[in-house]
Structure formats: structure tokens, C-alpha cells
Scaffold this active site. Structure first.
Site, PDB file in Angstrom:
ATOM      1  CG  HIS A   1     -10.596   0.312   1.734  1.00 23.52           C
ATOM      2  ND1 HIS A   1     -11.052   0.916   2.736  1.00 23.52           N
ATOM      3  CD2 HIS A   1      -9.368   0.621   2.138  1.00 23.52           C
ATOM      4  CE1 HIS A   1     -10.023   1.374   3.391  1.00 23.52           C
ATOM      5  NE2 HIS A   1      -9.105   1.208   2.806  1.00 23.52           N
TER       6      HIS A   1
ATOM      7  CD  GLU B   1      -4.575  -0.179  -0.463  1.00 28.79           C
ATOM      8  OE1 GLU B   1      -5.080   0.579  -0.225  1.00 28.79           O
ATOM      9  OE2 GLU B   1      -4.639  -1.603  -0.385  1.00 28.79           O
TER      10      GLU B   1
ATOM     11  CG  ASP C   1      -2.261   1.106   1.302  1.00 31.48           C
ATOM     12  OD1 ASP C   1      -2.155   2.021   0.392  1.00 31.48           O
ATOM     13  OD2 ASP C   1      -2.800   0.776   1.747  1.00 31.48           O
TER      14      ASP C   1
ATOM     15  CG  HIS D   1      -1.656   5.250   3.065  1.00 28.60           C
ATOM     16  ND1 HIS D   1      -2.067   5.915   4.460  1.00 28.60           N
ATOM     17  CD2 HIS D   1      -2.662   3.750   3.127  1.00 28.60           C
ATOM     18  CE1 HIS D   1      -2.992   5.036   4.637  1.00 28.60           C
ATOM     19  NE2 HIS D   1      -3.322   4.397   4.645  1.00 28.60           N
TER      20      HIS D   1
ATOM     21  CD  GLU E   1      -7.686   3.606   1.425  1.00 26.77           C
ATOM     22  OE1 GLU E   1      -7.794   4.126   2.597  1.00 26.77           O
ATOM     23  OE2 GLU E   1      -6.614   2.587   1.221  1.00 26.77           O
TER      24      GLU E   1
END
Length: 379
Positions: free
Chosen positions: A282, A206, A180, A182, A232
Site C-alpha cells: 500500500h 480491496e 477498493d 475502502h 493497510e
């Protein structure tokens, strides 16, 4: 039957539960958790109460359309999270009233279980190998971890050495790894990092860039064979539409508590199927959010894997099973989560514990990070 009461509950570590009760005593639970913004989502329920007290709770699509379109302003994380938690609770109420799982009312099962992955490490992870082995002992075969701590706009590839070493440590423990970013990595470095990671054979990367940069995401997708995952921070089928059209995503990650609820995410999954895109919802959230995800996993053929928050580093003061009467309803078995067989969402919430927790409501906030020069850094 009419909707008689809509309640919200702040429960640790950072969740917002929703309870809907009909005038004849039928009850359903949902989860409207929006990490760090519980108070704002709770405020949106004032309008939902005004509109839907007295409404037929079985008319879920009609309620969703009014909730989404009826206030003129629409979309975004706060309004869609409130609508998501409310909608989940309506499916739970209807399923319990009819003694049917939500997935049965959505077309029936296409699978009996879904592969699950757990988190290892934190924002500055260490001892990744040991953490991965611990997850393996729990039966998981896949994990996700954050790729980096704060990063600047530019740098040289040697700053990626520790990222690569951590991934290799997790893989050495027998794990498939999703990484991720992020949204912490800006485009100049994201291109380099995606290429550096390509030989490792990751499940996905991700949010290599934030979703407000679709043109950059499409470029990165064309630079690497590693699957690109995101979603997400997208809140409706209309938000996902341009990413499908641009070919910028291989795995979508709608959050059942942010993106309008169960049926909206089922529709998003159907859109993804038309573009041959996989779905991995998610869910670093609570038991009701996970149970909602499993309703979609039950009936959407392109759901590939499911995130779950058991033991995640955010869960301080409460964990996934804290508010569940039976933890086995959401316990992974050999790396898979069974599709809940019970009515509604298939999870039984301990209302007494929820009400007690709400007496001391949380006010969770994510940390604020800064670069070495004092400027803001993405968390």
C-alpha cells in the site's frame, strides 16, 4: 558512529518526513506518514529520541526490537508509523554510508523492475473512461479506484449498477482494474457486491470488509473467486498472522510507512510466501514511502504489483516528485517502476524544499461522511 539527531518535517499534502543524522554527518531519510494523524506520530518521536540518540545507527534490528518491545505498550498505527519512518531513515543512512542500496543489504535483487498501478477517480468518481485512457497514455496497464461512495448496511443489487459500469469503462480503455471497497461496505452488502463483481475479472477487491472482521472476510473469500486484498490497517507480522491462518486473504498490502518499516514488511512478505499469498504494498504516500516499497519489491519474490501516488486526488499542494531532486528515480517506464540503483533508499530529497514546506505545517484530515438519515458513514 552514533545517532546525533532525529528530525521530523510536516510536508504537503499530508506527509511526515524523518531525517536522521549521525555524529559524523551521515544522513538518512524516511517517511512516517500516517494520514490524518501526523501530530500523533510526531509526538511518538519524543520517546524515540530519548532512547536512540547516541545509539549505533547500523544496528537496525536491535533498534527495531527496542523501539517495538522496549516501551511495554506496542503496535498500532501511531507507534508503528513512527518506528517505520525511523527505520527507513536508518536503512537510508547505512546504505549511503556504505554506498549500497538497502535491497543489496537485504539479500540482493530478485527482479529489475516491478509492475505499478495508479489511481483514477476520487471517492465519487466520474468520467472513468477518460481517466483510464490518460493513465494508459502514461504507460500504465493497471489502475485502482474506489468502488463506492458511502453505503448503508442493507440495500438491493441495483445500487451496484454504477460500480459495474465504471469498472467496465476502465476495462474498455485497456486497463486491469483493482477495486477498493475502502472498508465502506458492511457485511450484508459486501457479500452481494463481491458476487456481482465476480464476472468482471478484477485484479482484486480491496478491504471488502474492515480487517477487524476476519470471520466475515473469510466468508467472502469463500464466496468469490476474485482475489481478496487487505493490509493497510495491519501494522506488524502478528497482525497479519490470523489472516494467513484463516485463508482470508490472497494479496496482502502492508504499508511500509505504517507497518514497522522495510525489514518488518520483508518479514511479512516472507510469511505470506509460505501461504502462497502475493504482496502489493500500500502506498498512496510520498517519495520516501515509495522508495522504501521498492526496496522490498527488489528482494521479495512474491511482490506482484506496486501502488504509487503520482497524480492521486489526495495530492493537493504537492505531488510525488515535489521534494525529489531527480524525478526519474521514481518515474514509471511502460507501466513498471525500476528498482532504484542508488545507495540507501535510492531517492535524493531536496532538503531545502522540505525545510521550507515545514515552516507552514499541514494539518490534513480525512472528510467525515454521513448517511441520508444523518448517521455516520465510513469514509
Amino acid at each position: 558512529m552514533k545517532i546525533g539527531k532525529i528530525e521530523t518535517f510536516y510536508v504537503p499534502p499530508r506527509w511526515l518526513f524523518v531525517r536522521v543524522e549521525s555524529d559524523d554527518g551521515a544522513v538518512g531519510w524516511g517517511e512516517a506518514s500516517l494520514e490524518g494523524w501526523a501530530e500523533a506520530v510526531d509526538g511518538a518521536f519524543a520517546a524515540l529520541r530519548d532512547r536512540f540518540i547516541g545509539h549505533d545507527p547500523f544496528r537496525i534490528e536491535d533498534i527495531w526490537q527496542i523501539g517495538y518491545r522496549g516501551g511495554f505498550y506496542r503496535g498500532g498505527p501511531v507507534l508503528m508509523s513512527a518506528l517505520a519512518g525511523f527505520e527507513q531513515a536508518l536503512w537510508d543512512l547505512k546504505g549511503r554510508a556504505l554506498n549500497l542500496p538497502a535491497w543489496e543489504m537485504l539479500g540482493g535483487r530478485v527482479r529489475d523492475k516491478v509492475r505499478a498501478y495508479a489511481w483514477i477517480g476520487g471517492d465519487r468518481p466520474h468520467e472513468i473512461g477518460a481517466a483510464a485512457r490518460a493513465r494508459s497514455e502514461q504507460g500504465f496497464s493497471a489502475v485502482k479506484m474506489n468502488a463506492t461512495a458511502e453505503l448503508g448496511w442493507i440495500g438491493t443489487p441495483r445500487i451496484f449498477d454504477d460500480v459495474i459500469a465504471r469498472v467496465e469503462a476502465a476495462q474498455a480503455a485497456g486497463m486491469d482494474v483493482g477495486l477498493d471497497f475502502h472498508g465502506r461496505v458492511h457485511r450484508p452488502l459486501a457479500k452481494q457486491l463481491a458476487k456481482a463483481l465476480e464476472p468482471l475479472g478484477l485484479l482484486f477487491i480491496e478491504e471488502p470488509l474492515l480487517s477487524e472482521n476476519p470471520e466475515g472476510l473469510a466468508q467472502i473469500a469463500n464466496l468469490t473467486s476474485t482475489p481478496i486484498a487487505l493490509g493497510e490497517r495491519l501494522y506488524s507480522r502478528w497482525d497479519f498472522k490470523p489472516f494467513f491462518e484463516a485463508g482470508a486473504v490472497d494479496i496482502i498490502q502492508p504499508d511500509l510507512s505504517h507497518a514497522g518499516g522495510i525489514l518488518e514488511c520483508r518479514k511479512i512478505a516472507a510469511m505470506a510466501e509460505a501461504y502462497d499469498v502475493a504482496v502489493a504494498p500500500h502506498c498512496p504516500l510520498g517519495p520516501l514511502a515509495l522508495a522504501a516499497c521498492l526496496q522490498v519489491a527488489a528482494c521479495a519474490p512474491n511482490v506482484a504489483i506496486q501502488e504509487m501516488s503520482l497524480g492521486i486526488h489526495y495530492n493537493v499542494g504537492a505531488d510525488l516528485f515535489t521534494y525529489c531532486k531527480q524525478k526519474e528515480q521514481l518515474t514509471p517506464q511502460d507501466g513498471y517502476l525500476p528498482i532504484p540503483a542508488g545507495p540507501g533508499l535510492g531517492v535524493d530529497i531536496d532538503e531545502d524544499i522540505v525545510r521550507e514546506a515545514h515552516k507552514d505545517p499541514h494539518s490534513w484530515r480525512n472528510p467525515i461522511w454521513r448517511q441520508a438519515d444523518g448517521s455516520f458513514a465510513e469514509w
